[in-house]
Write an enzyme that holds these catalytic residues in place. Structure first.
Site, PDB file in Angstrom:
ATOM      1  N   GLU A  87       9.522  42.795 -59.276  1.00  0.00           N
ATOM      2  CA  GLU A  87       8.835  42.743 -58.033  1.00  0.00           C
ATOM      3  C   GLU A  87       8.353  44.097 -57.783  1.00  0.00           C
ATOM      4  O   GLU A  87       7.471  44.118 -57.002  1.00  0.00           O
ATOM      5  CB  GLU A  87       9.929  42.311 -57.000  1.00  0.00           C
ATOM      6  CG  GLU A  87      10.518  40.853 -56.659  1.00  0.00           C
ATOM      7  CD  GLU A  87      11.200  40.435 -57.913  1.00  0.00           C
ATOM      8  OE1 GLU A  87      11.547  39.182 -57.995  1.00  0.00           O
ATOM      9  OE2 GLU A  87      11.879  41.196 -58.436  1.00  0.00           O
ATOM     10  N   ARG A  99       8.428  27.580 -61.841  1.00  0.00           N
ATOM     11  CA  ARG A  99       8.429  28.030 -63.203  1.00  0.00           C
ATOM     12  C   ARG A  99       7.655  26.906 -64.100  1.00  0.00           C
ATOM     13  O   ARG A  99       6.791  27.238 -64.813  1.00  0.00           O
ATOM     14  CB  ARG A  99       9.884  28.227 -63.755  1.00  0.00           C
ATOM     15  CG  ARG A  99      10.740  29.184 -63.177  1.00  0.00           C
ATOM     16  CD  ARG A  99      11.784  29.483 -63.849  1.00  0.00           C
ATOM     17  NE  ARG A  99      12.772  30.463 -63.274  1.00  0.00           N
ATOM     18  CZ  ARG A  99      13.763  31.217 -63.583  1.00  0.00           C
ATOM     19  NH1 ARG A  99      13.920  31.322 -64.937  1.00  0.00           N
ATOM     20  NH2 ARG A  99      14.645  31.996 -62.820  1.00  0.00           N
ATOM     21  N   THR A 139       4.641  32.611 -57.109  1.00  0.00           N
ATOM     22  CA  THR A 139       5.732  33.600 -56.948  1.00  0.00           C
ATOM     23  C   THR A 139       6.359  33.719 -58.401  1.00  0.00           C
ATOM     24  O   THR A 139       7.394  34.748 -58.472  1.00  0.00           O
ATOM     25  CB  THR A 139       6.647  33.047 -55.997  1.00  0.00           C
ATOM     26  OG1 THR A 139       7.423  34.123 -55.525  1.00  0.00           O
ATOM     27  CG2 THR A 139       7.809  32.048 -56.502  1.00  0.00           C
ATOM     28  N   GLU A 143      12.964  26.244 -58.201  1.00  0.00           N
ATOM     29  CA  GLU A 143      12.743  26.830 -59.992  1.00  0.00           C
ATOM     30  C   GLU A 143      11.954  25.956 -60.691  1.00  0.00           C
ATOM     31  O   GLU A 143      11.209  26.376 -61.451  1.00  0.00           O
ATOM     32  CB  GLU A 143      14.104  27.051 -60.118  1.00  0.00           C
ATOM     33  CG  GLU A 143      15.125  28.098 -59.414  1.00  0.00           C
ATOM     34  CD  GLU A 143      14.409  29.600 -59.546  1.00  0.00           C
ATOM     35  OE1 GLU A 143      14.784  30.353 -58.771  1.00  0.00           O
ATOM     36  OE2 GLU A 143      13.570  29.713 -60.385  1.00  0.00           O
TER      37      GLU A 143
END
Length: 610
Positions: A504, A263, A590, A259
């Site tokens: 998504e 991010r 992603t 993460e």
């Protein structure tokens, strides 16, 4: 399938040794280096000797220099302010050098020869990126931002028409609506939770959580490129000022490596590549250095949780296992850390992971591997279509997914099932709905006889994910949906009926729109906009909902940072022209942070090849 040796990720041996001999030699070499390094640091303190051994240097990928990691210094308690930012275009403006050059066509790109550190340092004297000041140890590397911008085939923000002269159109109004939603989400966050990781809109306060090891401002970092992209100039400057003044790295908690990478590292990297602002580059590199101890494991494959505790380079007791989707989803960001720092260790660590994991006995192509497969095709694209190993691994993985996981329901819906402990669960998670976009993205470079098949497969999977939205009362999709007992594309229990502002499905809409220009994808995207407005917008921000099958759902009181980073960005791109963040120039990590394609021949340093 994925357990084969990946020859391209290991440099050819100059001695012609067989694989067992290589390992024995490397084992001996690493032991010798470790012994020498340990002896060195038993000697009286010598900063000159430490500089000699700890300075970044070019190595062969796969050969880990023990001294470079073992001597890694803890983060400083007080960080000096970053260098003044270079003159860079403000949101809504493109770099003058980019506008001066004609748009490059695919295949007609000027190629440049590889450059070494000395040549780059010489060339950098005239660059817009100034040298780091004393105190920015390890970040005194020069990156030629203007040269990078000149190699892009399209302006970053596209060939934007003068909107004052442009007649009002439906798609423009839709784009402006998404922009207003982003502005509202940001202003709500700024008012009630600025500096916290995420906003809680019902209680009008902030939420920190324990996922980021004490790092703050996840929503700020995640929002930077979206604010810039949407030309929200004032809001972008607010976010930049917070990064300059309040984003501190002297934290000591336990963080999710995955993460923090997607991010924070991804957000800072993309902000730098879009703007040239030096503060983003420096912060990204410093944070990347704090992640390097994560790789100090017997195999080199990092575990899921890393400790930021000062002076401690061991692993947290939690998160003892490694998940393919996590340790396999570092490649894009770590190659760019090497690109912007000149330090090969970032690229080596990421490449070593891909070298090492095929040596294990089995790797599932089922759940928990999703973004790894995404990163394979994106690594191929980001390399300027030179990384043949990543390309081949992706198509092999896709064939295995088709063979073992792909199903068609009695009602004709194509879905990717989940494989758990030898049993096939006939359900598909919302997270898996990115796969329609992934397959579409990779269709162009498949074997000619497979291209049409992959385009159709991408469309069918995306249609199934749309059905999971269309069959709910709110027109938003559940966390997971099943195909059994005569019920298709619906959740079967309350614990899977929630929606947390996930991106998504609209991600796949965006990719399918860019590939086909079929208006159905914009229609479906607009349905999502309306549903978000009706069911997720509150007085003080957007919130997830607990049951998509209730016409009066309860809110979960959380405005996820990825809502600003991904969901709203993909919707904005869906209603924009294709040259806005052109897929010829950019790949999205992603977390939807755009990272540039390598449009030069200087991949020997930046992309892990020597």
């Amino acid at each position: 399938m994925l357990m084969r040796k990946v020859p391209g990720f290991v440099p050819a041996s100059p001695w012609g040794l067989r694989l067992p001999q290589k390992f024995l030699f490397l084992l001996f070499l690493s032991g010798l280096v470790t012994l020498c390094f340990g002896a060195l640091f038993l000697l009286p303190h010598s900063s000159r000797l430490k500089r000699l051994f700890l300075a970044p240097r070019t190595q062969q990928p796969g050969l880990e220099v023990v001294a470079e990691i073992a001597g890694h210094a803890p983060a400083r308690e007080q960080e000096p302010p970053p260098n003044p930012a270079p003159a860079a275009p403000a949101p809504g403006e493109d770099d003058p050098s980019s506008r001066a050059s004609p748009r490059r066509r695919k295949g007609g790109l000027r190629r440049t020869r590889p450059t070494g550190p000395r040549e780059e340092a010489t060339a950098a004297r005239g660059n817009s990126i100034p040298a780091s000041r004393p105190g920015d140890e390890g970040i005194s590397f020069h990156f030629d931002f203007n040269a990078f911008r000149s190699r892009l085939r399209h302006p970053v923000l596209g060939m934007r028409a003068d909107e004052s002269q442009e007649p009002q159109s439906r798609v423009r109004a839709q784009r402006e609506k998404v922009k207003e939603m982003m502005q509202f989400a940001w202003q709500s966050y700024k008012r009630y939770a600025m500096g916290k990781n995420e906003l809680r809109p019902l209680t009008k306060d902030g939420y920190e959580g324990n996922m980021f090891g004490g790092l703050s401002g996840a929503t700020v970092i995640d929002s930077l490129d979206t604010l810039y992209l949407m030309e929200l100039k004032e809001e972008f400057q607010e976010a930049k000022a917070w990064v300059e003044e309040s984003f501190h790295l002297n934290v000591s908690g336990e963080a999710s490596l995955f993460e923090v990478n997607i991010r924070y590292i991804g957000g800072l990297l993309s902000a730098f590549y879009l703007t040239g602002e030096e503060v983003f580059r420096i912060k990204a590199i410093r944070l990347g250095e704090k992640l390097l101890p994560a790789f100090n494991t017997p195999t080199g494959i990092p575990k899921g949780v890393v400790s930021f505790k000062s002076g401690s380079w061991g692993w947290a007791t939690a998160g003892s296992s490694s998940i393919l989707a996590e340790f396999g989803s570092l490649h894009l960001e770590f190659l760019h850390l090497t690109e912007l720092s000149g330090n090969q260790v970032f690229a080596e660590k990421a490449i070593n992971v891909l070298v090492l994991f095929p040596l294990t006995d089995h790797v599932s192509v089922g759940g928990l591997g999703d973004s790894f497969y995404e990163y394979l095709i994106k690594s191929w694209l980001m390399s300027g279509k030179t990384d043949m190993e990543a390309k081949n691994m992706y198509y092999e993985a896709l064939e295995a997914i088709e063979t073992y996981l792909l199903n068609v329901s009695p009602g004709g819906l194509t879905y990717i099932a989940e494989w758990r402990g030898g049993i096939l669960d006939h359900k598909m998670g919302h997270l898996a709905c990115f796969s329609g976009g992934m397959i579409a993205l990779g269709a162009e470079d498949a074997k000619e006889e497979k291209r049409a098949h992959y385009r159709e497969l991408a469309a069918q999977i995306t249609k199934t994910c749309h059905e999971s939205y269309a069959r709910s009362d709110t027109k938003l999709g559940p966390e997971a949906f099943w195909f059994n007992s005569g019920r298709e594309a619906v959740a079967t229990q309350l614990s899977e009926s929630y929606y947390i502002l996930r991106p998504e499905v609209v991600e796949s809409y965006m990719y399918l729109w860019r590939q086909t220009h079929n208006p159905i994808y914009r229609e479906w995207g607009w349905e999502v906009v309306l549903a978000l407005e009706k069911y997720c917008r509150t007085e003080a921000g957007f919130s997830g909902i607990q049951d998509v099958y209730s016409s009066t759902p309860s809110h979960d009181n959380k405005q996820q940072s990825f809502f600003l980073a991904e969901t709203l960005k993909y919707l904005y791109l869906l209603f924009s022209e294709d040259d806005l963040l052109s897929l010829e120039d950019w790949v999205f990590n992603t977390e939807a942070h755009p990272l540039p394609v390598n449009h030069s021949d200087s991949s020997g340093r930046a992309w892990g090849r020597h």
